[in-house]
Scaffold this motif. Structure first.
Motif, PDB file in Angstrom:
ATOM      1  N   HIS A 165     -10.126   4.436  -9.801  1.00  0.00           N
ATOM      2  CA  HIS A 165      -9.273   5.176  -8.876  1.00  0.00           C
ATOM      3  C   HIS A 165      -9.972   6.472  -8.477  1.00  0.00           C
ATOM      4  N   LYS A 225     -10.192  -1.961   1.201  1.00  0.00           N
ATOM      5  CA  LYS A 225     -10.662  -0.631   1.575  1.00  0.00           C
ATOM      6  C   LYS A 225     -12.156  -0.534   1.276  1.00  0.00           C
ATOM      7  N   GLY A 250       0.806  -1.214   0.000  1.00  0.00           N
ATOM      8  CA  GLY A 250       0.000   0.000   0.000  1.00  0.00           C
ATOM      9  C   GLY A 250       0.844   1.271   0.000  1.00  0.00           C
ATOM     10  N   SER A 254      -0.867   1.255   4.682  1.00  0.00           N
ATOM     11  CA  SER A 254       0.429   1.331   4.010  1.00  0.00           C
ATOM     12  C   SER A 254       1.551   0.807   4.902  1.00  0.00           C
ATOM     13  N   PHE A 300       2.162   3.145  -3.945  1.00  0.00           N
ATOM     14  CA  PHE A 300       1.280   3.621  -5.019  1.00  0.00           C
ATOM     15  C   PHE A 300       1.483   5.101  -5.334  1.00  0.00           C
ATOM     16  N   MET A 301       1.503   5.927  -4.305  1.00  0.00           N
ATOM     17  CA  MET A 301       1.585   7.378  -4.538  1.00  0.00           C
ATOM     18  C   MET A 301       2.957   7.806  -5.081  1.00  0.00           C
ATOM     19  N   ASN A 329      -7.585   8.645   0.241  1.00  0.00           N
ATOM     20  CA  ASN A 329      -8.315   7.399   0.000  1.00  0.00           C
ATOM     21  C   ASN A 329      -7.432   6.173   0.198  1.00  0.00           C
ATOM     22  N   ARG A 330      -6.152   6.301  -0.151  1.00  0.00           N
ATOM     23  CA  ARG A 330      -5.241   5.159  -0.008  1.00  0.00           C
ATOM     24  C   ARG A 330      -5.049   4.789   1.452  1.00  0.00           C
ATOM     25  N   ASN A 331      -5.348   5.716   2.354  1.00  0.00           N
ATOM     26  CA  ASN A 331      -5.147   5.434   3.773  1.00  0.00           C
ATOM     27  C   ASN A 331      -6.389   4.879   4.460  1.00  0.00           C
ATOM     28  N   SER A 343      -4.434  10.290  -2.086  1.00  0.00           N
ATOM     29  CA  SER A 343      -3.590   9.879  -0.960  1.00  0.00           C
ATOM     30  C   SER A 343      -4.460   9.594   0.265  1.00  0.00           C
TER      31      SER A 343
END
Lengths: 170, 440
Positions: B251, B280, B224, B421, B227-228, B262-264, B260
């Motif tokens: 996405h 998620k 995780g 992540s 990605f960014m 959303n990735r968390n 960013s």
């Protein structure tokens, strides 16, 4: 079918294909975009026997997607093109096959593209020349007197096999 | 422990003990470069890892009717997977029992039998030896000939909801136990996206070969953190183009900051058998019921309810130990070829019963991110090569996998849950790798 105003000669097709190769090899990608008709398609199938909508292609770029591809290459750094590729397109066996039902001219060609990455040639993944071998079929149209690409269909001879980094324009 | 680790030199030619390649003493979790670079470790993995556990073979939709087959591998072992006349899936070594020639040269197809090109020994599609050419010739076999039954069968074959696995180990744990609750949950949620609860492998896969170790792909598909950064250019493309060039709403987020955030969301889970699962809840849930596919999603909501559907429609990725992955609408399989050579095959699938336009949209999104000319996976593959390259600087031998160690918790199932992540899933992978490499 034999309207001389619409027929595209082999010489005209050769000029366009050689010009395209030069624009790609010199990274004049904005000019490359201009070679396409508004409804043009840049297509690299894996399985050309299936409808493109229902199977994954290596590339299936309409006009917005080609513009995105060029923006990505020109404006955004990314690992697979850092360092950059350098290419030479060899174009041969150009033959006008005739008019398609929609009035476009079908043109066959054979192409060999040599590609290498610049940078530290001692490193894994750099320092090699890769070869792409393909039969490339075009549909060309004359729009307001200028010949444009309606379709560029690239049939790699190894299209079902593993493909390397193809983030430059084939 | 630390002293022992420091004695391991990358220049030694003897196999390093697996214990010495993972330093988890004193708050560390570090992996030695030799685990990725050493030929002796690679050879040992074939015996200790790939020959002892379940390895993914294929999906039921690839074998719709009797005679359908494909070729694949269990580690370095080439195998044929087929559907027999009995309707069952069979897995056998792609090697004539007579003098060893490969009996099948195609990637996939349909056949009534396999005939060895050398002396024409003939096998049924499920591997039984049907005929030996010239068996009764004067120069043929004696009455006491110990005639083989057929192609060497892989002893265990089983499936979970249409995903077929095989094992060279007759005593391997049952597949459902091997997967464990969180991997089964991920598969269940992927299938729940389909109105009929089933998927169909669609068209042809993308195949890449990279010059790096196979474990880089195992780590990366549930990483995780990267990605960014690895996919920074993709994030920027999304900010500029959004859904206009084929992302199809996969996405979420119109800016890097939003993506960013959303990735968390969500969590990762490290399974007891080394699997890593990253899930998620979906962002923009309400939009699903007003868009072009409102009817499709409303029917799913009626079936699963809001709470579960948020997870069904959310991002879900998994690495089923060692070399099987699920992410997006795709099945990913990778296989070791050498310590620094790996093949990755990515099969897109469609959702049975979903609107045709929805499946086509997901296919375009798959093409745009995961192909060799796409904007995502090709950058991962590039990073795997630069991982391998970097490890040749062997004087600095250790890789650090310590993100989120303080913030993970053990679940009742024995699985470990961590933050999105974190490297919780990587640690679970490596603990299982060490267990297998050390076991008898």
């Amino acid at each position: 079918m034999n309207d001389p105003a619409r027929t595209i000669s082999r010489t005209e097709a050769e000029e366009l294909l050689y010009r395209e190769a030069r624009l790609l090899d010199t990274m004049q990608l904005r000019e490359w975009l201009g070679l396409y008709a508004p409804d043009g398609l840049y297509w690299i199938p894996i399985d050309e026997t299936q409808p493109a909508k229902r199977t994954a292609s290596l590339v299936y770029d309409d006009t917005p997607s080609r513009e995105e591809r060029v923006y990505h290459l020109e404006q955004l750094p990314f690992p697979a093109q850092n360092p950059r590729s350098r290419t030479v397109h060899m174009v041969s066996n150009i033959e006008v096959l005739g008019l398609d039902e929609d009035g476009s001219t079908r043109v066959a060609s054979s192409q060999v593209i040599y590609e290498t990455r610049t940078g530290d040639y001692t490193q894994i993944g750099l320092g090699e020349i890769s070869t792409i071998v393909a039969s490339v079929e075009y549909r060309l149209v004359r729009l307001q007197g200028v010949i444009k690409i309606k379709l560029k269909k690239i049939l790699l001879i190894n299209r079902e096999m593993p493909q390397g980094n193809m983030t430059f324009i084939v | 422990m630390t002293q022992e680790i420091q004695r391991v030199s990358p220049y030694f030619s003897d196999p390093a003990p697996a214990n010495a390649l993972i330093d988890d003493a004193g708050g560390h979790f570090r992996v030695h470069a030799r685990a990725y670079t050493d030929q002796a470790i690679f050879d040992l993995e074939q015996k200790q890892v790939f020959s002892r556990i379940w390895v993914y073979m294929g999906h039921e939709s690839e074998f719709g009717k009797a005679g359908d087959f494909k070729t694949t591998h269990i580690g370095l072992q080439p195998v044929i997977v087929s559907r027999g006349e009995d309707g069952q899936i069979h897995v056998m070594l792609n090697r004539c029992v007579h003098r060893g020639a490969a009996v099948c040269r195609e990637l996939r197809g349909n056949t009534p039998h396999f005939i060895c090109p050398y002396h024409a020994w003939k096998y049924s599609v499920d591997g039984r030896l049907q005929a030996i050419s010239g068996e009764n010739d004067p120069s043929g076999y004696s009455a006491s000939f110990d005639k083989p039954e057929g192609l060497r069968k892989v002893p265990r074959v089983d499936h979970y909801r249409g995903f077929y696995f095989a094992s060279l180990n007759p005593d391997v744990v049952p597949l459902a136990d091997y997967l464990g609750p969180t991997a089964r949950q991920l598969i269940d949620r992927k299938l729940a996206q389909a109105p009929e609860g089933k998927i169909t492998v669609q068209g042809r896969p993308f195949v890449a070969v990279y010059k790096g170790n196979w474990k880089f792909q195992s780590e990366n598909i549930i990483d995780g953190y990267h990605f960014m950064y690895t996919h920074r250019s993709f994030v920027q493309l999304q900010a500029k183009y959004g859904d206009t060039t084929g992302d199809f709403g996969v996405h979420k987020g119109g800016s890097a900051a939003e993506m960013s955030k959303n990735r968390n969301l969500g969590n990762v889970t490290g399974g007891v058998h080394g699997h890593g699962i990253n899930q998620k809840p979906v962002v923009g849930y309400d939009d699903f019921f007003t868009g072009a596919f409102a009817g499709h999603f409303s029917a799913l909501r009626d079936r699963y309810g809001d709470e579960e559907l948020r997870w069904v429609l959310g991002m879900g990725a998994g690495c089923i130990f060692p070399t099987f992955g699920l992410i997006h609408n795709q099945i990913r399989v990778w296989r070791p070829i050498g310590p620094a050579l790996t093949e990755v095959t990515i099969y897109p699938y469609s959702l049975n019963g979903a609107p045709e336009e929805f499946n086509q949209g997901m296919l375009r999104s798959h093409e745009r991110f995961y192909g060799p000319a796409g904007y995502g996976a090709v950058d991962d593959v590039e990073v795997f090569a630069l991982n391998q390259q970097g490890l040749s600087a062997s004087d600095d031998a250790w890789l650090i996998m310590e993100r989120g160690m303080e913030k993970e918790k053990r679940l009742d199932s024995g699985e470990i849950e961590g933050l999105p992540s974190s490297e919780t899933v990587h640690r679970a992978f490596w603990r299982q790798w060490r267990r297998l490499m050390n076991s008898n």
